[in-house]
Design an enzyme around this catalytic site. Structure first.
Site, short mmCIF file in Angstrom:
data_model
loop_
_atom_site.label_atom_id
_atom_site.label_comp_id
_atom_site.label_asym_id
_atom_site.label_seq_id
_atom_site.Cartn_x
_atom_site.Cartn_y
_atom_site.Cartn_z
CE1 TYR B 123 47.47 35.53 38.72
CE2 TYR B 123 48.85 36.80 40.20
CZ TYR B 123 48.10 35.68 39.93
OH TYR B 123 47.97 34.71 40.89
CG ASP B 238 54.00 27.11 41.38
OD1 ASP B 238 54.53 26.00 41.23
OD2 ASP B 238 54.11 28.05 40.57
#
Lengths: 87, 376
Positions: B123, B238
């Site tokens: 991020y 994930d």
């Protein structure tokens, strides 16, 4: 000659397909919309009830598979199958 | 029962339950009680990726051309995911590791939490690229009521478990005064708090990330913010694995394959778990409303997103033995499947810049100075 297999859905509908075909593709071709994501048996989204039959996985499953359950996304059909598809 | 990082009690890990048995002393993987956690570790390691492998430079141009309400959708989702993964990067370790009794599960929890820290780093990678001052975005997260409310709901169950287990470790069973008030400490309640904590993590992995995923993929469906979408695709892969792991833990517990008392607790908590999923779904629908408060985006609006939340919630609850809550039988965003499929993580080189060429690379920029030592 390819060996023919019968996949029975909800006790009535019979789908004839080839041995070793991918179960998800067979179901999709016959109008069953199975929710799936990973297509590698690690997310478990496509989990479906299988009361009878044998499949082999193209990928080693790491998603949870309960008793009488199958992950169609990575399953190769090995014998006649009996499935319950709830929606 | 003080916690020890090295329990000298000789024990057979094959006979231990997942949680609340003897603490793990030797991290050995030659044998496993539940082999699935070893397989999850191997799978997660095989998924390893680094944010720097993905070129997000074109996203800066796309972001510059976005309307204000589209920027609001994009940035709000990033903020929300940043906070959720901040919590997930630390909490499984803090809350669950002191309770674990199986080496393979202990290592899985550490591997899982580590992969969440990769998400957090990604991020920052995305935000650094689209703005000159990332602080403007990061500093707003903790002050944003709409984000904090949802994240707090998840952290509450972690905190409750952590505080209770600390009191249990310090004082043992009985009624005790603690910093968080008077607590009646007993093992049954501790196990119950663990089960509800696992359930709240399951809600997080099962539905909370998916509204944000849908928005990222909707931008990319229009050819916008494709670098971001590639990263989100890796994060989604994930998260699918993390979801499977909490489903395994919950199903092993509730089907009586682990601790018999935990199986009873799972039955006691069945309605609470269903309510938690329903509340989680409602909160995500409110989030969709917040995202689209100033306008929708092409291909996605509040109604479709809310239907998707309901649909995905039903798929997820069925996986852990809970009846469908909303009875939505059709996926309203069928193109999500394309983005959530592992086999399409790799793309044809002629279609987009392929990320796998960049594996292992830290910096994709080459300046003239870098060639200074070259001699012909």
């Amino acid at each position: 000659m390819k060996q023919k297999i019968t996949v029975t859905v909800n006790g009535s509908t019979e789908i004839v397909c080839n041995k070793n075909e991918n179960l998800l593709r067979v179901l999709e071709k016959n109008g069953y919309e199975i929710e799936y994501e990973c297509q590698e048996a690690h997310c478990g989204t496509c989990r479906t009830i299988m009361t009878e039959g044998e499949v082999e996985y193209a990928y080693e499953p790491v998603a949870y598979i309960g008793k009488n359950e199958v992950l169609p996304c990575a399953a190769m059909i090995k014998s006649n199958l009996n499935l319950t598809i709830e929606w | 029962m003080a916690y020890s990082t090295f329990s000298q009690e000789k024990n057979d890990a094959l006979q231990e339950p997942m949680f609340f048995g003897n603490p793990v002393n030797v991290a050995r993987y030659d044998q496993q009680k539940f082999e699935i956690f070893e397989k999850l570790i191997e799978k997660q390691l095989s998924f390893f990726w680094r944010p720097e492998e993905i070129d997000v430079s074109k996203d800066r141009i796309d972001y510059g051309k976005m309307s204000d309400h589209e920027r609001h959708i994009f940035i709000s989702n990033l903020k929300y995911q940043t906070l959720l993964d901040s919590i997930q990067g630390r909490s499984p370790n803090v809350a669950l590791l002191p309770l674990v009794s199986l080496p393979e599960l202990e290592t899985w929890i550490e591997t899982w939490a580590f992969s969440e820290t990769i998400h957090s780093r990604s991020y920052t990678h995305i935000i650094r690229n689209i703005t000159n001052d990332p602080s403007l975005i990061f500093d707003d997260i903790v002050g944003n009521k709409d984000i904090v409310e949802r994240a707090e709901y998840t952290s509450r169950y972690y905190d409750d478990l952590i505080n209770y287990q600390q009191a249990y470790n310090l004082h043992g069973e009985g009624v005790h005064k603690t910093d968080v008030g008077e607590l009646d400490i007993n093992m049954h309640d501790l196990k119950r708090k663990l089960y509800m904590c696992l359930m709240s993590v399951n809600v997080l992995e099962a539905i909370r990330f998916y509204v944000s995923f849908a928005c990222s993929f909707a931008f990319a469906e229009r050819g916008l913010m494709e670098g971001n979408a590639k990263i989100i695709k890796l994060i989604a892969r994930d998260e699918q694995l993390h979801l499977s792991s909490t489903q395994h833990m919950i199903n092993l517990i509730r089907t009586g394959q682990d601790d018999p008392e935990m199986a009873e607790i799972a039955e006691e908590c069945k309605q609470d778990a269903a309510d938690m999923f329903k509340e989680g779904a409602e909160q995500e629908k409110e989030w969709a409303e917040y995202l689209f408060k100033d306008g929708s985006m092409l291909g996605l609006n509040k109604e479709i997103l809310c239907q998707y939340v309901e649909y995905i919630t039903d798929v997820r609850v069925k996986a852990i033995g809970i009846d469908p809550i909303f009875n939505v039988t059709k996926n309203p965003i069928p193109w999500m499947k394309t983005w959530l499929a592992s086999d399409t993580v790799q793309v044809a080189p002629q279609e987009v810049e392929i990320s796998s060429y960049l594996v292992g690379q830290v910096d994709s920029e080459v300046n003239v100075e870098d060639l200074g030592d070259f001699e012909l």
